[in-house]
Design a protein around this motif. Structure first.
Motif, PDB file in Angstrom:
ATOM      1  N   ALA A 173      16.661  44.153  18.648  1.00 32.71           N
ATOM      2  CA  ALA A 173      16.138  43.387  19.750  1.00 32.71           C
ATOM      3  C   ALA A 173      14.685  44.102  20.013  1.00 32.71           C
ATOM      4  N   ARG A 174      13.915  43.553  20.627  1.00 29.46           N
ATOM      5  CA  ARG A 174      12.705  43.824  21.168  1.00 29.46           C
ATOM      6  C   ARG A 174      12.706  44.824  22.016  1.00 29.46           C
ATOM      7  N   PRO A 175      11.989  46.011  22.283  1.00 27.23           N
ATOM      8  CA  PRO A 175      11.880  47.283  23.112  1.00 27.23           C
ATOM      9  C   PRO A 175      12.401  46.773  24.342  1.00 27.23           C
ATOM     10  N   MET A 176      11.776  45.743  25.234  1.00 28.04           N
ATOM     11  CA  MET A 176      11.964  45.657  26.502  1.00 28.04           C
ATOM     12  C   MET A 176      13.094  45.036  26.739  1.00 28.04           C
ATOM     13  N   GLU A 177      13.807  44.323  25.865  1.00 24.87           N
ATOM     14  CA  GLU A 177      15.023  43.775  25.989  1.00 24.87           C
ATOM     15  C   GLU A 177      16.029  44.697  26.043  1.00 24.87           C
ATOM     16  N   SER A 304       5.070  38.054  30.577  1.00 23.49           N
ATOM     17  CA  SER A 304       3.898  37.850  30.083  1.00 23.49           C
ATOM     18  C   SER A 304       2.792  38.183  30.906  1.00 23.49           C
ATOM     19  N   VAL A 305       2.830  37.893  32.033  1.00 16.90           N
ATOM     20  CA  VAL A 305       1.728  37.864  33.057  1.00 16.90           C
ATOM     21  C   VAL A 305       1.669  39.237  33.832  1.00 16.90           C
ATOM     22  N   HIS A 306       2.702  39.864  33.844  1.00 18.53           N
ATOM     23  CA  HIS A 306       2.847  41.376  34.387  1.00 18.53           C
ATOM     24  C   HIS A 306       2.752  42.181  33.239  1.00 18.53           C
ATOM     25  N   GLY A 307       3.351  43.275  33.346  1.00 20.59           N
ATOM     26  CA  GLY A 307       3.504  44.267  32.239  1.00 20.59           C
ATOM     27  C   GLY A 307       3.164  43.681  30.634  1.00 20.59           C
ATOM     28  N   GLY A 308       3.767  42.725  30.673  1.00 15.24           N
ATOM     29  CA  GLY A 308       3.718  41.981  29.201  1.00 15.24           C
ATOM     30  C   GLY A 308       2.342  41.863  28.755  1.00 15.24           C
ATOM     31  N   ALA A 309       1.469  41.785  29.426  1.00 13.88           N
ATOM     32  CA  ALA A 309       0.066  41.728  29.143  1.00 13.88           C
ATOM     33  C   ALA A 309      -0.470  42.809  28.221  1.00 13.88           C
ATOM     34  N   ALA A 310       0.134  44.056  28.447  1.00 16.70           N
ATOM     35  CA  ALA A 310      -0.096  45.254  27.644  1.00 16.70           C
ATOM     36  C   ALA A 310      -0.059  44.939  26.197  1.00 16.70           C
ATOM     37  N   GLU A 311       0.893  44.167  25.796  1.00 13.93           N
ATOM     38  CA  GLU A 311       0.987  44.155  24.471  1.00 13.93           C
ATOM     39  C   GLU A 311       0.034  43.373  23.836  1.00 13.93           C
ATOM     40  N   ARG A 312      -0.115  42.234  24.488  1.00 13.82           N
ATOM     41  CA  ARG A 312      -0.979  41.089  24.126  1.00 13.82           C
ATOM     42  C   ARG A 312      -2.496  41.565  23.994  1.00 13.82           C
ATOM     43  N   VAL A 313      -2.864  42.836  24.687  1.00 11.69           N
ATOM     44  CA  VAL A 313      -4.166  43.259  24.692  1.00 11.69           C
ATOM     45  C   VAL A 313      -4.582  44.029  23.204  1.00 11.69           C
ATOM     46  N   VAL A 314      -3.372  44.491  22.798  1.00  9.10           N
ATOM     47  CA  VAL A 314      -3.960  45.385  21.549  1.00  9.10           C
ATOM     48  C   VAL A 314      -4.238  44.333  20.435  1.00  9.10           C
ATOM     49  N   GLY A 315      -3.493  43.249  20.624  1.00 11.18           N
ATOM     50  CA  GLY A 315      -4.148  42.053  19.403  1.00 11.18           C
ATOM     51  C   GLY A 315      -5.392  41.853  19.604  1.00 11.18           C
ATOM     52  N   LEU A 316      -6.261  42.104  20.669  1.00  9.22           N
ATOM     53  CA  LEU A 316      -7.701  41.771  20.723  1.00  9.22           C
ATOM     54  C   LEU A 316      -8.340  42.324  19.628  1.00  9.22           C
ATOM     55  N   ASP A 412       2.776  48.160  18.149  1.00  8.02           N
ATOM     56  CA  ASP A 412       2.210  47.391  19.261  1.00  8.02           C
ATOM     57  C   ASP A 412       3.064  46.961  20.396  1.00  8.02           C
ATOM     58  N   ASP A 413       4.427  46.461  20.158  1.00 11.18           N
ATOM     59  CA  ASP A 413       5.483  45.994  20.855  1.00 11.18           C
ATOM     60  C   ASP A 413       5.794  47.290  21.782  1.00 11.18           C
ATOM     61  N   LEU A 414       5.695  48.336  21.555  1.00 11.90           N
ATOM     62  CA  LEU A 414       6.258  49.500  22.551  1.00 11.90           C
ATOM     63  C   LEU A 414       5.389  49.510  23.708  1.00 11.90           C
ATOM     64  N   ALA A 415       4.145  48.961  23.627  1.00  8.95           N
ATOM     65  CA  ALA A 415       2.960  49.170  24.717  1.00  8.95           C
ATOM     66  C   ALA A 415       3.786  48.633  26.119  1.00  8.95           C
ATOM     67  N   VAL A 416       4.266  48.038  26.411  1.00  7.60           N
ATOM     68  CA  VAL A 416       5.233  47.381  27.762  1.00  7.60           C
ATOM     69  C   VAL A 416       6.076  48.552  28.049  1.00  7.60           C
TER      70      VAL A 416
END
Length: 460
Positions: A173-177, A304-316, A412-416
């Motif tokens: 599973a994904r870390p947050m799940e 994705s619009v709360h803490g989940g945004a942290a993971e998406r930033v790394v992809g920048l 990256d998926d550990l960021a949140v």
């Protein structure tokens, strides 16, 4: 269609027929915080005006923008139905639902304080244990109180065997799940209340302190299992940040890594009535108990619009590729009406005060590892976003945090989940404050659907 309507459609990247008087800020995905600032910048350029903070807050609908630009004259009197409707504050924006003595934020000045202490002083001089104590108890600890609090955290680190087994079974599973599920499971292994009794304040505080210690160990254990190794048990005398990093990495971290994590946990510890803290308050306000409140908070934070945004930033970093492409990348995102991740905040009208501390640790980690590429890219993107800084779309707490985790060799998926490890202390403090003077949080919805409809019994 008027010129201002075309400007709105073009700036937001939407069809012109969607530009109507009822269209408002945050009523559609394209009109987010960055889209709103882009509109203000476009208005300034098209009409030769300066949109100050007062105007920026007023121009939050197509109707208001039309009136401001002189393209249309608004109706002088609302329709009778509209006049009878309740004023609705979508997302509860601008609404204070209670008093607090935990965290003070001044968005205009870029101020963040925990219990009256500046985040800058705490990030530079305090340990996470001191800040956790401050948030929960209201004052900084003296030496004896700090030692007691540290012992409480160390004693609570060990996870129940069934929770470890659960984390192992969720290796896919994904870390947050996995974190959400395991935090919920902890509720079955703590002290059990008698039927019909609510958790007392003292029981809630004890459970909260245990969760501050156990949530990092869940994150570390799950990461170990999915990495094909057994969790490493840190030495008992290690600090909170050191113990977590040791368990997470499977080896002793460098002093720079421990300094980064200690500072990161502090700046992430609380942020007033954000969505997850509000969720925790709603849950404990229902007398659901501390573990249930933090399970709910974790669930909300993963969005994705709360803490989940942290993971998406790394992809920048990967999307931009090199510092030289930063300006082109930002321009392309804005042309498509897409946000630039890591910029803008619902509260701050200037730079997020937490950013400087995370960037400073990223500089140290980058130099330690001899790799400044990611830092150079993010700094170049920040420079390309400079025209938007004046309107509050400045770097936020997510921008540099993900890069730091990547520099530590973490996926990256550990960021949140790593953000949650720090935020747990704030959630506990928020939940305790709610419980200490509780009122059931029960807002209203303004009904706008049909009324008095007859059920078609004859047709049956």
């Amino acid at each position: 269609m008027s010129s201002v309507d075309r400007l709105i459609a073009r700036t937001l990247g939407i069809a012109e027929d969607r530009v109507t008087d009822t269209l408002e800020y945050q009523s559609i995905r394209e009109w987010d915080s960055l889209g709103h600032v882009s509109l203000m910048v476009a208005l300034e350029g098209a009409y030769g005006v300066v949109v100050d903070d007062e105007r920026l807050l007023a121009l939050r609908s197509v109707a208001a923008i039309r009136a401001f630009a002189g393209g249309h004259t608004p109706k002088t009197a609302p329709a009778p139905e509209a006049a009878e409707r309740t004023t609705v504050h979508r997302g509860l924006e601008g609404i204070s639902f209670d008093h607090t003595s935990i965290t003070r934020i001044d968005g205009a000045a870029g101020t963040l304080e925990y219990r009256g202490y500046s985040i800058h002083d705490l990030a530079e001089h305090a340990s996470f244990e001191e800040v956790g104590y401050l948030l929960i108890h209201g004052e900084l600890p003296d030496a004896a109180a700090l030692e007691t609090f540290e012992k409480e955290l160390r004693a609570a680190r060990a996870l129940p065997g069934p929770v470890l087994d659960l984390a192992r079974s969720l290796a896919h599973a994904r870390p947050m799940e996995a974190l959400r599920t395991c935090v919920s499971a902890l509720g079955a292994f703590g002290p059990q209340r008698e039927r019909g009794t609510d958790e007392t304040y003292e029981q809630a505080r004890e459970a909260g302190i245990a969760l501050i210690a156990q949530i990092p160990m869940i994150v570390a254990a799950h990461h170990a299992f999915r990495s094909g190794r057994e969790p490493l048990v840190p030495a008992e005398e290690t600090s909170h940040a050191d113990a977590f990093l040791t368990a997470l990495l499977g080896e002793r971290p460098t002093p720079a890594a421990v300094r980064f994590l200690n500072k990161g946990l502090i700046v992430h510890a609380d942020h007033s009535a954000n969505a997850s803290a509000f969720t925790a308050r709603v849950a404990i306000g229902c007398r659901a108990g501390m573990t249930a409140a933090l399970t709910a908070a974790v669930a909300a934070f993963g969005g994705s619009v709360h803490g989940g945004a942290a993971e998406r930033v790394v992809g920048l970093i990967d999307q931009v590729g090199s510092p030289e492409r930063a300006g082109t990348h930002v321009a392309e995102l804005r042309r498509r009406g897409e946000p630039v991740m890591g910029f803008g905040h619902r509260v701050y009208r200037t730079e997020d005060p937490r950013v400087r501390h995370l960037r400073a640790t990223v500089v140290e980690l980058s130099e330690e590892r001899g790799d400044t590429r990611g830092l150079d890219i993010l700094d170049a993107v920040s420079a390309a976003m400079q025209p938007y800084h004046r309107h509050g779309v400045a770097p936020n707490v997510d921008l540099y945090a993900g890069l730091a985790y990547r520099l530590l060799g973490l996926p990256d998926d550990l960021a949140v989940s790593l953000f949650v490890v720090g935020r747990t202390a704030g959630w506990v403090a928020q939940a305790l404050e709610q419980q200490s003077n509780n009122v059931l949080i029960r807002p209203l919805l303004d009904y706008m659907g049909p009324q008095g409809r007859e059920f078609p019994t004859a047709a049956r």
